[in-house]
Design a protein around this motif. Structure first.
Motif, PDB file in Angstrom:
ATOM      1  N   GLY A   1       0.743  -1.172  -0.073  1.00 53.86           N
ATOM      2  CA  GLY A   1      -0.067  -0.083  -0.129  1.00 53.86           C
ATOM      3  C   GLY A   1       0.768   1.277  -0.109  1.00 53.86           C
ATOM      4  N   HIS A   2       2.052   1.363   0.779  1.00 54.10           N
ATOM      5  CA  HIS A   2       2.893   2.450   0.651  1.00 54.10           C
ATOM      6  C   HIS A   2       3.235   2.930  -0.812  1.00 54.10           C
TER       7      HIS A   2
ATOM      8  N   GLU B   1       0.003   4.151  -2.761  1.00 48.50           N
ATOM      9  CA  GLU B   1      -0.124   5.790  -2.399  1.00 48.50           C
ATOM     10  C   GLU B   1       0.773   6.541  -2.911  1.00 48.50           C
TER      11      GLU B   1
ATOM     12  N   SER C   1       0.288   7.451  -6.494  1.00 49.40           N
ATOM     13  CA  SER C   1      -0.636   8.290  -6.635  1.00 49.40           C
ATOM     14  C   SER C   1      -0.325   9.604  -6.487  1.00 49.40           C
TER      15      SER C   1
ATOM     16  N   ASN D   1       6.358   8.307   2.622  1.00 50.07           N
ATOM     17  CA  ASN D   1       4.967   8.216   3.403  1.00 50.07           C
ATOM     18  C   ASN D   1       4.854   7.192   4.227  1.00 50.07           C
TER      19      ASN D   1
ATOM     20  N   SER E   1       0.264   7.654   5.703  1.00 50.95           N
ATOM     21  CA  SER E   1      -0.700   6.837   4.984  1.00 50.95           C
ATOM     22  C   SER E   1      -2.088   6.859   5.460  1.00 50.95           C
ATOM     23  N   ILE E   2      -2.997   6.608   4.391  1.00 51.42           N
ATOM     24  CA  ILE E   2      -4.162   6.699   4.425  1.00 51.42           C
ATOM     25  C   ILE E   2      -4.960   5.892   5.342  1.00 51.42           C
TER      26      ILE E   2
ATOM     27  N   GLN F   1      -4.016  12.436   6.429  1.00 49.90           N
ATOM     28  CA  GLN F   1      -5.297  12.532   5.366  1.00 49.90           C
ATOM     29  C   GLN F   1      -6.523  12.379   6.382  1.00 49.90           C
TER      30      GLN F   1
ATOM     31  N   ARG G   1      -8.397  12.975   1.862  1.00 52.98           N
ATOM     32  CA  ARG G   1      -7.901  11.654   1.382  1.00 52.98           C
ATOM     33  C   ARG G   1      -7.193  11.888  -0.273  1.00 52.98           C
TER      34      ARG G   1
ATOM     35  N   MET H   1      -6.393   9.271  -2.096  1.00 58.54           N
ATOM     36  CA  MET H   1      -6.575   8.262  -2.762  1.00 58.54           C
ATOM     37  C   MET H   1      -8.342   7.911  -3.186  1.00 58.54           C
TER      38      MET H   1
END
Length: 236
Positions: free
Chosen positions: A62-63, A66, A69, A162, A192-193, A218, A234, A236
């Motif tokens: 996931g890092h 993100e 993005s 992040n 991170s989200i 976020q 957010r 993402m």
């Protein structure tokens, strides 16, 4: 002025005096750098904005998703060249970054090669998933030495990260470059989200030690809990 005064005092102290003077200078420099963290970088009148060499730190899973993005939202001309760095055991992040970069350059119509090409490298990780905190003390030290070497080699103007453990020694290395007066490295951290109620360990360390020039979260709850952060919603 501070340096001259300290050196003058050290003249009569011998070796220990010079050591004390050096420590005093370093303490003053660290304090000054911490106090100046977060201040905007202003251009002198009449100067054009130059491209900023950007070091993008990738994590696993996931890092990296993100981070890519975020990269897609960057101005390719301003943040160039981009240098991606990932953990030595991460086999997926750099290929993914290469794919995104190829698409971005294609969309930008870079037929003449005017956009500087990105570079890719790996670094020893501070801590692997599931690794004990005791053994991570030694791997973090080794990763830090490697991070200093990489940062000195890349000479970034901006470090973008992040949350993966890989970014901590890199951010510390960038901070030390400012302390010794080598160059100003702007550290931008985006939590991170997945972090809704509390910061990650990496984020908490960067926040408490004031290593990040810009610290983004976020979720509103994090902004309330950590008032020096910037809430951006957010991504993402």
């Amino acid at each position: 002025m501070v340096m001259v005064m300290v050196m003058a005092m050290a003249d009569g102290w011998g070796t220990w005096g010079w050591f004390a003077a050096l420590v005093a200078v370093l303490v003053v420099r660290v304090f000054w750098v911490v106090q100046s963290t977060g201040r905007p970088v202003s251009l002198q009148p009449g100067l054009k904005r130059r491209p900023m060499r950007t070091l993008v730190v990738l994590g696993s899973g996931g890092h990296t998703a993100e981070m890519m993005s975020l990269v897609e939202a960057l101005n390719l001309q301003w943040y160039a060249p981009r240098h991606y760095i990932a953990g030595a055991t991460d086999k997926m992040s750099l290929p993914r970054a290469e794919g995104v970069e190829a698409r971005l350059l294609k969309d930008a119509g870079d037929a003449d090669g005017s956009v500087q090409r990105s570079q890719y490298s790996q670094i020893f990780r501070s801590r692997e998933v599931g690794q004990s905190y005791l053994t991570s003390m030694f791997t973090t030290l080794w990763a830090f030495v490697h991070a200093v070497f990489q940062v000195l080699r890349i000479q970034p103007d901006v470090i973008l990260c992040n949350g993966p453990g890989t970014c901590l020694p890199i951010c510390v290395a960038g901070f030390l470059m400012k302390v010794v007066g080598w160059k100003r490295v702007v550290v931008v951290y985006v939590e991170s989200i997945a972090r809704v109620k509390k910061l990650s360990l990496t984020g908490l360390l960067l926040y408490k030690l004031r290593l990040a020039d810009q610290f983004f979260v976020q979720w509103k709850d994090l902004k309330v809990k950590y008032p020096r952060s910037n809430y951006v919603g957010r991504l993402m």
